[in-house]
Design a protein around this motif. Structure first.
Motif, PDB file in Angstrom:
ATOM      1  N   LYS A 231       0.835  -1.213   0.000  1.00 53.05           N
ATOM      2  CA  LYS A 231       0.000   0.000   0.000  1.00 53.05           C
ATOM      3  C   LYS A 231       0.865   1.257   0.000  1.00 53.05           C
ATOM      4  N   ASP A 232       1.900   1.253   0.823  1.00 53.49           N
ATOM      5  CA  ASP A 232       2.779   2.431   0.903  1.00 53.49           C
ATOM      6  C   ASP A 232       3.505   2.664  -0.417  1.00 53.49           C
ATOM      7  N   ALA A 233       3.988   1.592  -1.022  1.00 60.98           N
ATOM      8  CA  ALA A 233       4.726   1.730  -2.285  1.00 60.98           C
ATOM      9  C   ALA A 233       3.819   2.230  -3.393  1.00 60.98           C
ATOM     10  N   VAL A 234       2.614   1.694  -3.462  1.00 55.22           N
ATOM     11  CA  VAL A 234       1.662   2.138  -4.490  1.00 55.22           C
ATOM     12  C   VAL A 234       1.279   3.600  -4.266  1.00 55.22           C
ATOM     13  N   ALA A 235       1.010   3.990  -3.041  1.00 58.81           N
ATOM     14  CA  ALA A 235       0.649   5.385  -2.753  1.00 58.81           C
ATOM     15  C   ALA A 235       1.776   6.329  -3.162  1.00 58.81           C
ATOM     16  N   HIS A 236       3.010   5.959  -2.826  1.00 57.86           N
ATOM     17  CA  HIS A 236       4.171   6.785  -3.214  1.00 57.86           C
ATOM     18  C   HIS A 236       4.293   6.873  -4.727  1.00 57.86           C
ATOM     19  N   ALA A 237       4.164   5.735  -5.400  1.00 68.06           N
ATOM     20  CA  ALA A 237       4.343   5.716  -6.851  1.00 68.06           C
ATOM     21  C   ALA A 237       3.277   6.551  -7.555  1.00 68.06           C
ATOM     22  N   ILE A 238       2.031   6.428  -7.128  1.00 65.62           N
ATOM     23  CA  ILE A 238       0.955   7.183  -7.776  1.00 65.62           C
ATOM     24  C   ILE A 238       1.102   8.673  -7.514  1.00 65.62           C
ATOM     25  N   ALA A 239       1.534   9.036  -6.316  1.00 67.28           N
ATOM     26  CA  ALA A 239       1.695  10.456  -5.985  1.00 67.28           C
ATOM     27  C   ALA A 239       2.804  11.113  -6.792  1.00 67.28           C
ATOM     28  N   ASN A 240       3.808  10.331  -7.216  1.00 67.13           N
ATOM     29  CA  ASN A 240       4.988  10.922  -7.836  1.00 67.13           C
ATOM     30  C   ASN A 240       5.194  10.543  -9.297  1.00 67.13           C
ATOM     31  N   SER A 241       4.233   9.864  -9.908  1.00 71.00           N
ATOM     32  CA  SER A 241       4.440   9.374 -11.267  1.00 71.00           C
ATOM     33  C   SER A 241       3.180   9.548 -12.108  1.00 71.00           C
ATOM     34  N   ASP A 242       3.392   9.604 -13.400  1.00 69.91           N
ATOM     35  CA  ASP A 242       2.270   9.609 -14.339  1.00 69.91           C
ATOM     36  C   ASP A 242       1.813   8.200 -14.669  1.00 69.91           C
ATOM     37  N   VAL A 243       2.755   7.257 -14.621  1.00 71.86           N
ATOM     38  CA  VAL A 243       2.467   5.864 -14.946  1.00 71.86           C
ATOM     39  C   VAL A 243       3.112   4.981 -13.882  1.00 71.86           C
ATOM     40  N   VAL A 244       2.342   4.009 -13.397  1.00 70.55           N
ATOM     41  CA  VAL A 244       2.856   3.031 -12.447  1.00 70.55           C
ATOM     42  C   VAL A 244       2.808   1.662 -13.121  1.00 70.55           C
ATOM     43  N   ILE A 245       3.934   0.969 -13.108  1.00 71.78           N
ATOM     44  CA  ILE A 245       4.020  -0.383 -13.661  1.00 71.78           C
ATOM     45  C   ILE A 245       4.486  -1.300 -12.555  1.00 71.78           C
ATOM     46  N   THR A 246       3.699  -2.333 -12.261  1.00 75.59           N
ATOM     47  CA  THR A 246       4.121  -3.299 -11.255  1.00 75.59           C
ATOM     48  C   THR A 246       4.364  -4.645 -11.922  1.00 75.59           C
ATOM     49  N   SER A 247       5.159  -5.466 -11.272  1.00 83.77           N
ATOM     50  CA  SER A 247       5.435  -6.815 -11.763  1.00 83.77           C
ATOM     51  C   SER A 247       5.329  -7.782 -10.605  1.00 83.77           C
ATOM     52  N   GLY A 248       4.420  -8.763 -10.742  1.00 76.69           N
ATOM     53  CA  GLY A 248       4.182  -9.717  -9.672  1.00 76.69           C
ATOM     54  C   GLY A 248       3.127  -9.204  -8.712  1.00 76.69           C
ATOM     55  N   GLY A 249       2.639 -10.094  -7.861  1.00 79.17           N
ATOM     56  CA  GLY A 249       1.703  -9.706  -6.816  1.00 79.17           C
ATOM     57  C   GLY A 249       0.321  -9.327  -7.297  1.00 79.17           C
ATOM     58  N   ILE A 250      -0.068  -9.725  -8.515  1.00 80.12           N
ATOM     59  CA  ILE A 250      -1.331  -9.271  -9.084  1.00 80.12           C
ATOM     60  C   ILE A 250      -2.290 -10.423  -9.363  1.00 80.12           C
ATOM     61  N   SER A 251      -1.858 -11.655  -9.082  1.00 83.26           N
ATOM     62  CA  SER A 251      -2.709 -12.809  -9.362  1.00 83.26           C
ATOM     63  C   SER A 251      -3.558 -13.138  -8.126  1.00 83.26           C
ATOM     64  N   VAL A 252      -3.806 -14.406  -7.858  1.00 82.50           N
ATOM     65  CA  VAL A 252      -4.707 -14.794  -6.767  1.00 82.50           C
ATOM     66  C   VAL A 252      -3.973 -15.549  -5.668  1.00 82.50           C
ATOM     67  N   GLY A 253      -2.652 -15.423  -5.632  1.00 79.92           N
ATOM     68  CA  GLY A 253      -1.867 -16.109  -4.637  1.00 79.92           C
ATOM     69  C   GLY A 253      -2.071 -15.544  -3.236  1.00 79.92           C
ATOM     70  N   GLU A 254      -1.652 -16.311  -2.247  1.00 76.01           N
ATOM     71  CA  GLU A 254      -1.811 -15.923  -0.850  1.00 76.01           C
ATOM     72  C   GLU A 254      -1.084 -14.617  -0.534  1.00 76.01           C
ATOM     73  N   TYR A 255       0.014 -14.335  -1.264  1.00 79.78           N
ATOM     74  CA  TYR A 255       0.805 -13.138  -0.979  1.00 79.78           C
ATOM     75  C   TYR A 255       0.723 -12.108  -2.107  1.00 79.78           C
ATOM     76  N   ASP A 256      -0.336 -12.180  -2.888  1.00 77.63           N
ATOM     77  CA  ASP A 256      -0.530 -11.202  -3.973  1.00 77.63           C
ATOM     78  C   ASP A 256      -1.396 -10.059  -3.450  1.00 77.63           C
ATOM     79  N   TYR A 257      -0.736  -8.944  -3.089  1.00 81.74           N
ATOM     80  CA  TYR A 257      -1.420  -7.852  -2.399  1.00 81.74           C
ATOM     81  C   TYR A 257      -1.644  -6.611  -3.264  1.00 81.74           C
ATOM     82  N   LEU A 258      -1.101  -6.573  -4.449  1.00 80.75           N
ATOM     83  CA  LEU A 258      -1.111  -5.307  -5.187  1.00 80.75           C
ATOM     84  C   LEU A 258      -2.504  -4.876  -5.607  1.00 80.75           C
ATOM     85  N   ARG A 259      -3.357  -5.803  -5.979  1.00 82.35           N
ATOM     86  CA  ARG A 259      -4.714  -5.408  -6.387  1.00 82.35           C
ATOM     87  C   ARG A 259      -5.427  -4.723  -5.216  1.00 82.35           C
TER      88      ARG A 259
END
Length: 405
Positions: A231-259
């Motif tokens: 959450k902190d990383a996403v908030a920082h990235a959105i506040a300071n960037s026009d485009v945010v690109i993430t890799s990993g953590g977007i599927s349905v795994g137990e430790y996939d938190y980005l969504r």
């Protein structure tokens, strides 16, 4: 789950061009003009010589030949940059260098190779036709002529043309600022010592390298698989960037938190999961004009999604109209088969044949097999509803050109 075509439409409908900014010409290559440019002066600015040789009146050397050279006194030498070209009288010659202004009265320049200098005279061994080897003022562009439209890409030759037109600063579309977030507890920096269950991290290097090829910089943020950290990383990235690109953590795994982190940052989810292979669990969302791309963690899935979905968006943001890479026709070197239901991006290698190109699947089509992508020349879009394509079928191959210009 939506189709590749629908995903592309949703992304492109959300994209907006960046505002423009003034840059020095030396910083302009790889950018796109946000203003039209016209000729400040005529180009060429004055009549000048296209070769090293001798300026003459063409009628004086009309009958000159190797067997019967015409001898003329050399009354002056005009180097490039001369401000006073002077005048040439009947029966005279002026030594002139490439780019030097042509003296008044001269109607031709005879190349040095067809002359012989003797003391204060020159022997002309061939005729000089009127206008020969003279670049006339304005023959390329007249003063005030429109030259480049807004939206023109500043390639190296275009940068040279802009300089020749007298511009040292131009208005271009601003480059989007980009943040890249990498997740994965098992990832370690290349060169570090690995323990059981760990691998060397490659996606940040591949993604940032792709962005540099597009003339774009990025901030790379590596995080552990932790909800609050995400959450902190996403908030920082959105506040300071026009485009945010993430890799990993977007599927349905137990430790996939980005969504969940995207939702907490008030990102509007536009889609999650696309009917494509590789790269099914790809995410796209927006917050205002800011774009958020969640790419899978598998290296090939991430890079193919970056190429097919993110690259066109970045191109449009930078003012580039041509958003698809170059395409070539080829014949399949072998029959391809798959289960219907997803478009498959087949990584292919091209071989030139007597009748064009042959396209063969690169060895290693798994989403984790970077070698298959690293050695591929292009992508074949195996249609979503097809289950096979016969050998020798004529297909289109999108070349893997990462640069935008």
């Amino acid at each position: 789950m939506i189709s590749v075509e629908e995903a592309h439409r949703i992304v492109m409908d959300a994209v907006r061009r960046m505002p423009s900014e003034w840059v020095d010409l030396e910083d302009a290559p790889g950018r796109v003009l946000a203003q039209p440019l016209s000729a400040k002066d005529a180009l060429p600015r004055f009549d000048n010589s296209a070769v090293d040789g001798y300026a003459v009146r063409s009628e004086d050397v009309l009958n000159a030949s190797p067997d019967s050279p015409v001898s003329l006194p050399v009354v002056a030498t005009i180097p490039a940059g001369s401000r006073s070209p002077g005048r040439i009288a009947r029966g005279e010659a002026v030594m002139i260098l490439t780019g030097a202004p042509v003296p008044n009265g001269a109607s031709a320049v005879v190349m040095k190779e067809y002359t012989e200098r003797r003391n204060g005279t020159v022997g002309i061994r061939r005729s000089g036709l009127p206008g020969e080897h003279i670049r006339y003022r304005g023959e390329e562009y007249g003063q005030g002529a429109p030259i480049l439209e807004s939206g023109a890409a500043v390639t190296p030759p275009v940068a040279g043309l802009i300089a020749a037109l007298g511009y040292n600063r131009i208005r271009v579309y601003r480059k989007p600022s980009i943040a890249v977030i990498l997740t994965g507890l098992e990832l370690r920096s290349p060169g570090s010592r690995l323990r059981i269950g760990e691998i060397w991290e490659s996606n940040s290097f591949a993604i940032s390298s792709a962005l540099r090829a597009m003339n774009l910089d990025s901030e790379v943020i590596r995080i552990d698989d932790d909800l609050q950290v995400s959450k902190d990383a996403v908030a920082h990235a959105i506040a300071n960037s026009d485009v945010v690109i993430t890799s990993g953590g977007i599927s349905v795994g137990e430790y996939d938190y980005l969504r969940e982190a995207f939702h907490a940052a008030n990102v509007r989810e536009r889609f999650w999961k696309v009917a494509q292979k590789p790269g099914k669990p790809v995410y796209f969302g927006t917050r205002g004009s800011k774009l958020v791309f969640g790419l899978p963690g598998n290296p090939v899935s991430a890079m193919v999604s970056l190429f097919t979905l993110v690259r066109p968006a970045l191109a449009t943001m930078m003012g580039i109209d041509r958003i698809q890479g170059p395409v070539v026709g080829a014949r399949l070197a072998e029959t391809l088969s798959k289960k219907p239901g997803r478009m498959e991006f087949v990584r292919v290698q091209l071989e030139r044949t007597g009748s064009g190109f042959a396209a063969a699947p690169a060895k290693g089509q798994g989403s984790h097999m970077l070698g298959g992508l690293a050695f591929a020349d292009g992508l074949y879009r195996f249609p979503q509803d097809a289950d096979h394509v016969e050998k020798e079928t004529e297909v289109e191959i999108e070349l893997l050109q990462w640069s935008l210009i």
